[in-house]
Write a protein that holds these residues in place. Structure first.
Motif, short mmCIF file in Angstrom:
data_model
loop_
_atom_site.label_atom_id
_atom_site.label_comp_id
_atom_site.label_asym_id
_atom_site.label_seq_id
_atom_site.Cartn_x
_atom_site.Cartn_y
_atom_site.Cartn_z
N GLU A 182 24.03 -17.41 -10.58
CA GLU A 182 24.46 -16.02 -10.73
C GLU A 182 25.97 -15.92 -10.90
N LYS A 183 26.72 -16.71 -10.12
CA LYS A 183 28.18 -16.69 -10.25
C LYS A 183 28.63 -17.18 -11.63
N ALA A 184 27.94 -18.20 -12.12
CA ALA A 184 28.29 -18.72 -13.45
C ALA A 184 27.99 -17.69 -14.53
N ARG A 185 26.85 -16.97 -14.38
CA ARG A 185 26.50 -15.96 -15.37
C ARG A 185 27.48 -14.77 -15.33
N GLU A 186 27.86 -14.36 -14.12
CA GLU A 186 28.83 -13.27 -14.00
C GLU A 186 30.17 -13.67 -14.61
N ALA A 187 30.59 -14.92 -14.37
CA ALA A 187 31.85 -15.39 -14.93
C ALA A 187 31.77 -15.43 -16.46
N ALA A 188 30.61 -15.85 -16.98
CA ALA A 188 30.47 -15.93 -18.44
C ALA A 188 30.51 -14.53 -19.06
N GLU A 189 29.88 -13.56 -18.38
CA GLU A 189 29.88 -12.19 -18.92
C GLU A 189 31.28 -11.59 -18.93
N LYS A 190 32.12 -12.02 -17.99
CA LYS A 190 33.50 -11.53 -17.93
C LYS A 190 34.45 -12.37 -18.78
N GLY A 191 33.89 -13.41 -19.41
CA GLY A 191 34.72 -14.26 -20.24
C GLY A 191 35.60 -15.20 -19.44
N GLN A 192 35.22 -15.45 -18.19
CA GLN A 192 35.99 -16.32 -17.31
C GLN A 192 35.33 -17.70 -17.24
N PRO A 193 36.10 -18.73 -16.87
CA PRO A 193 35.49 -20.06 -16.72
C PRO A 193 34.54 -20.09 -15.54
N ALA A 194 33.60 -21.04 -15.59
CA ALA A 194 32.62 -21.16 -14.50
C ALA A 194 33.33 -21.49 -13.20
N PRO A 195 32.85 -20.95 -12.07
CA PRO A 195 33.49 -21.24 -10.78
C PRO A 195 33.39 -22.71 -10.43
N SER A 196 34.32 -23.14 -9.57
CA SER A 196 34.35 -24.54 -9.17
C SER A 196 33.10 -24.90 -8.38
N VAL A 197 32.68 -26.15 -8.51
CA VAL A 197 31.51 -26.62 -7.76
C VAL A 197 31.87 -26.92 -6.31
N ASN A 198 33.16 -27.02 -6.01
CA ASN A 198 33.59 -27.32 -4.64
C ASN A 198 33.66 -26.04 -3.85
N LYS A 199 32.54 -25.62 -3.36
CA LYS A 199 32.43 -24.35 -2.67
C LYS A 199 33.32 -24.31 -1.45
N GLY A 200 34.14 -23.28 -1.38
CA GLY A 200 34.91 -23.00 -0.18
C GLY A 200 36.01 -23.98 0.12
N THR A 201 36.35 -24.87 -0.82
CA THR A 201 37.41 -25.83 -0.52
C THR A 201 38.68 -25.53 -1.28
N THR A 202 38.56 -24.99 -2.48
CA THR A 202 39.76 -24.71 -3.25
C THR A 202 39.98 -23.23 -3.42
N GLU A 203 38.87 -22.45 -3.49
CA GLU A 203 39.06 -21.04 -3.75
C GLU A 203 39.47 -20.27 -2.52
N GLU A 204 39.00 -20.69 -1.37
CA GLU A 204 39.27 -19.92 -0.18
C GLU A 204 39.57 -20.86 0.99
N LYS A 205 40.48 -20.44 1.79
CA LYS A 205 40.85 -21.24 2.94
C LYS A 205 40.05 -20.75 4.13
N LYS A 206 39.36 -21.68 4.79
CA LYS A 206 38.54 -21.30 5.93
C LYS A 206 39.41 -21.10 7.17
N ALA A 207 39.00 -20.08 7.97
CA ALA A 207 39.72 -19.80 9.20
C ALA A 207 39.37 -20.83 10.25
N ALA A 208 40.31 -21.13 11.14
CA ALA A 208 40.07 -22.07 12.22
C ALA A 208 39.58 -21.33 13.46
N ILE A 209 38.94 -22.08 14.37
CA ILE A 209 38.44 -21.49 15.61
C ILE A 209 39.61 -21.18 16.53
N VAL A 210 39.67 -19.97 17.05
CA VAL A 210 40.73 -19.58 17.98
C VAL A 210 40.28 -19.94 19.40
N ASP A 211 41.15 -20.63 20.13
CA ASP A 211 40.87 -21.04 21.51
C ASP A 211 39.55 -21.80 21.61
#
Length: 293
Positions: A182-211
């Motif tokens: 679905e993400k690849a199809r949405e990106a194609a409809e917007k004329g954007q490149p396909a999202p990276s296969v490395n989910k959650g590693t390059t596009e977004e930084k994960k939050a760390a556990i507090v305390d």
């Protein structure tokens, strides 16, 4: 049967059930005595078998290419909510190995003994079925093995697929392959490149556990939160939300209500955790804010 390449060599056919057996001493008939009714095993009959085998193999390859196995995201050992699923042509074997009498304490039976019996039966088939008949209904051993194998493969495949769909529904999980498509199809409809296969590693930084040393971590383990939200509590968004950063989205009271009553695919922990434990866990989770990093 001819053994050389001489044009005048007598060709004797052997083993054709369509040639009727006569009475008394029989002289092996030659190939020319039964035009249109017999054929030499080599090369005629053997060539036909090879051609059928090639057609089946090519058809299977085309089928696997047309219905390619969906690729999920790269393996994530912290994702405890992932439901493993093999390619469709291995579903029957996957389901077979789920049964208790071929797994767990019987794993040697399931992985060694049963395959050995199946392959052994295949190897012994020519010795078990020595009749000259070619009609399948007059070859009970070979025909029974073939039909039983087909029925078993179809049945186990259907059961495995039904079980997988039940797991997705019970855990409110969307397959990664569907999400990725679905993400690849949405990106194609917007004329954007396909999202990276490395989910959650390059596009977004994960939050760390507090305390992370807070005593509430013992309640997290007791409630087995990591089975869905992963050991780093980052979940698998958007299917399973992250607990890290949950303090930015919900208040302490809202978190306590969610733990007590459940929400969406999350079960209720009322009765599993005491009121004091729920309050302690909600207080700690309310501190989980990405902005505090």
């Amino acid at each position: 049967m001819a053994h050389g390449h001489k044009s005048d060599e007598k060709v004797v056919y052997v083993g054709d059930s369509r040639v009727k057996k006569g009475k008394g001493l029989q002289t092996p008939p030659d190939y020319t005595a039964f035009p249109g009714k017999s054929e030499a095993f080599i090369p005629n009959f053997l060539l036909k078998e090879w051609m059928v085998g090639c057609v089946v193999l090519v058809g299977f390859l085309v089928w696997t290419m047309a219905e390619g196995a969906p690729l999920g995201y790269p393996a994530d050992p912290t994702n405890a909510s992932f439901i493993p699923m093999p390619d469709w042509y291995f579903l029957f074997l996957y389901q077979f190995l789920k049964y208790p009498y071929v797994s767990e304490q019987y794993i040697v039976l399931g992985t060694v003994a049963v395959p050995a019996i199946l392959f052994g039966s295949l190897l012994l088939a020519p010795f078990l079925d020595t009749g000259k008949e070619r009609r399948f209904y007059r070859r009970p051993i070979a025909s029974s093995l073939m039909f039983l194998s087909l029925i078993a493969v179809v049945y186990l495949t259907m059961v495995s697929w039904h079980h997988y769909q039940g797991q997705l529904e019970a855990t409110n999980t969307r397959p990664e392959s569907v999400e990725r498509e679905e993400k690849a199809r949405e990106a194609a409809e917007k004329g954007q490149p396909a999202p990276s296969v490395n989910k959650g590693t390059t596009e977004e930084k994960k939050a760390a556990i507090v305390d992370p040393n807070d005593p509430a971590m013992a309640i997290v383990k007791k409630a087995n939160c990591v089975s869905c939200h992963a050991t780093d509590l980052n979940g698998t968004p958007p299917v399973v939300p992250a607990l890290t950063g949950v303090g930015d989205r919900l208040t302490q009271e809202q978190i306590a209500t969610t733990i007590t009553n459940g929400r969406g695919g999350m079960p209720s922990f009322k009765g599993q955790l005491s009121d004091a434990e729920i309050a302690q866990l909600a207080t700690w989770l309310s501190k989980q804010k990405a902005a505090t990093e």
